[in-house]
Design an enzyme around this catalytic site. Structure first.
Site, mmCIF file in Angstrom:
data_model
loop_
_atom_site.group_PDB
_atom_site.id
_atom_site.type_symbol
_atom_site.label_atom_id
_atom_site.label_comp_id
_atom_site.label_asym_id
_atom_site.label_seq_id
_atom_site.Cartn_x
_atom_site.Cartn_y
_atom_site.Cartn_z
ATOM 1 N N SER A 11 0.837 -1.203 0.000
ATOM 2 C CA SER A 11 0.000 0.000 0.000
ATOM 3 C C SER A 11 0.873 1.255 0.000
ATOM 4 C CB SER A 11 -0.968 -0.042 1.200
ATOM 5 O OG SER A 11 -1.984 0.911 1.061
ATOM 6 N N ASP A 34 -10.180 -3.807 -4.651
ATOM 7 C CA ASP A 34 -9.271 -2.813 -4.088
ATOM 8 C C ASP A 34 -9.342 -1.526 -4.900
ATOM 9 O OD1 ASP A 34 -7.219 -1.361 -2.959
ATOM 10 O OD2 ASP A 34 -5.663 -2.853 -3.312
ATOM 11 N N HIS A 47 -8.201 -5.071 -0.451
ATOM 12 C CA HIS A 47 -7.002 -4.335 -0.069
ATOM 13 C C HIS A 47 -6.533 -4.823 1.304
ATOM 14 C CE1 HIS A 47 -4.230 -0.933 -0.125
ATOM 15 N NE2 HIS A 47 -4.491 -0.785 1.168
#
Length: 397
Positions: A181, A278, A308
């Protein structure tokens, strides 16, 4: 004739399946049972990630992988402004000339969203499955520390690891950056800095559902999966943007938006994992195409049926474990100079678990649902008791 107990059991199973089916049904489609149960647990605050989803015993404390024993060590890394930043290292005891993976945790670049502690399970898994030294870097976070502090800290940590490589038991020639991320953003940006500044030559970058642009681009998955139901919301993304890069000009920096502003040429080979559900999926895959277009060897896999942050749940979601193994397989091939196939580049879609693994996932999902329904009932009972006691207290007064 069926016994009463058997009929009760059948009825319970039907009710349980209806709950799981309800949790699986969303406006964006039907989720796999395991994904739906995990999301339900987190979105309803029935469990806290990295606290109640505890890792198995073989991944805690001083552990071993085969005949290799590991140690965990807290570090303080000096950075260029004279400060010390925290880090955590997992390494095989007595190792020599081992690969060194610098891991940058996710968490929206902000305090309270991620740290070396929240992502320690991923770091452990990478270390124990690869026999590499893995150092999790505690770069400084917004709002106290805005861009470029996080990327400066992260590059300084790379320089430190390169300098200390032999003392740590590692190899200066086998250094890798990795992150998820926000940390995926920082990992590839650190690779860009190493290239631009004549820093250490990196062997690979492992990017898990990376954020690659701070520009307000119209991307399908940003709009489709931004509700927060899939762990990352538009509200958090906008807060991260405004907190980490409060000046709009900052977002035009290649060390903020590598997809739109950066040059990929001569970056190290990249493994990029994206998740079906996501909001960052599109930009991660666009970055994979950018790397390929600029002649960087890249392997990109879209993991179906997950959201995610799925890597953090690898202990309970088989797909997360697969992604870790896939990334390390890529790393092994890269370190052994096996050529990657870039002609006709495409994003590989890795399907959901099947066969015996699928049966196990479904069984575990329904068992977890029983546990969650118990937590629901306990919470409602406690609320009822509290309300009753308050009402009785008010009458007495």
């Amino acid at each position: 004739m069926f016994s009463l107990s058997f009929k009760i059991m059948i009825g319970f199973c039907i009710i349980l399946s209806s709950f799981v089916s309800g949790w699986s049904t969303t406006s964006e489609g039907t989720l796999p049972s395991k994904t739906a149960v995990v999301l339900h647990a987190i979105n309803n605050q029935l469990v806290v990630p990295n606290e109640q989803l505890t890792p198995p015993a073989f991944l805690t404390g001083n552990s071993s992988s085969g005949n290799v024993t590991f140690e965990q060590k807290s570090l303080e890394i000096p950075v260029s402004d004279g400060s010390l930043i925290p880090a955590r290292m997992h390494r095989p005891i007595g190792v020599e000339d081992a690969p060194i993976i610098l891991y940058y945790h996710g968490g929206a670049f902000m305090e309270g969203y991620g740290s070396i502690h929240t992502h320690d399970n991923i770091v452990r898994a990478l270390a124990y499955r690869s026999n590499a030294i893995v150092i999790s870097v505690g770069y400084r976070l917004a709002p106290e520390h805005i861009f470029p502090k996080a990327v400066d800290d992260s590059y300084d940590a790379l320089l430190w690891a390169h300098e200390q490589a032999e003392e740590l038991g590692g190899s200066k020639e086998k250094i890798i950056v990795a992150g998820d991320s926000a940390g995926g953003n920082i990992a590839t940006v650190t690779a860009m800095q190493a290239r631009n500044k004549g820093g250490p030559e990196l062997q690979a970058q492992l990017l898990f559902y990376p954020l690659t642009t701070f520009h307000d681009r119209s991307l399908e998955t940003r709009n489709k999966y931004d509700s927060g139901h899939y762990l990352l919301s538009r509200k958090v993304m906008e807060k991260a943007r405004d907190t980490y890069t409060p000046g709009e000009e900052m977002r035009k920096n290649p060390y903020v938006s590598p997809l739109d502003e950066g040059v990929a040429e001569d970056l190290p080979p990249a493994f990029i994992a994206t998740a079906e559900y996501d909001p960052l999926r599109d930009e991660g895959e666009l970055y994979a195409h950018k790397l390929n277009d600029e002649d960087v060897p890249v392997e990109a896999i879209r993991y179906e049926g997950v959201m995610h942050g799925f890597l953090s749940f690898y202990e309970v979601m088989a797909t997360g474990s697969h992604a870790i193994d896939d990334s390390l397989d890529f790393l092994d091939r890269t370190l052994n100079d096996e050529p990657l196939q870039t002609a006709g580049f495409r994003i590989v879609e890795r399907g959901q678990p099947s066969g015996v693994e699928r049966i196990r996932e479904e069984t575990e999902a329904h068992l977890a649902a029983v546990y969650l329904l118990g937590l629901h009932a306990e919470r409602r009972f406690n609320d009822w008791v509290e309300t009753t006691l308050l009402a009785d207290s008010a009458k007495d007064n």
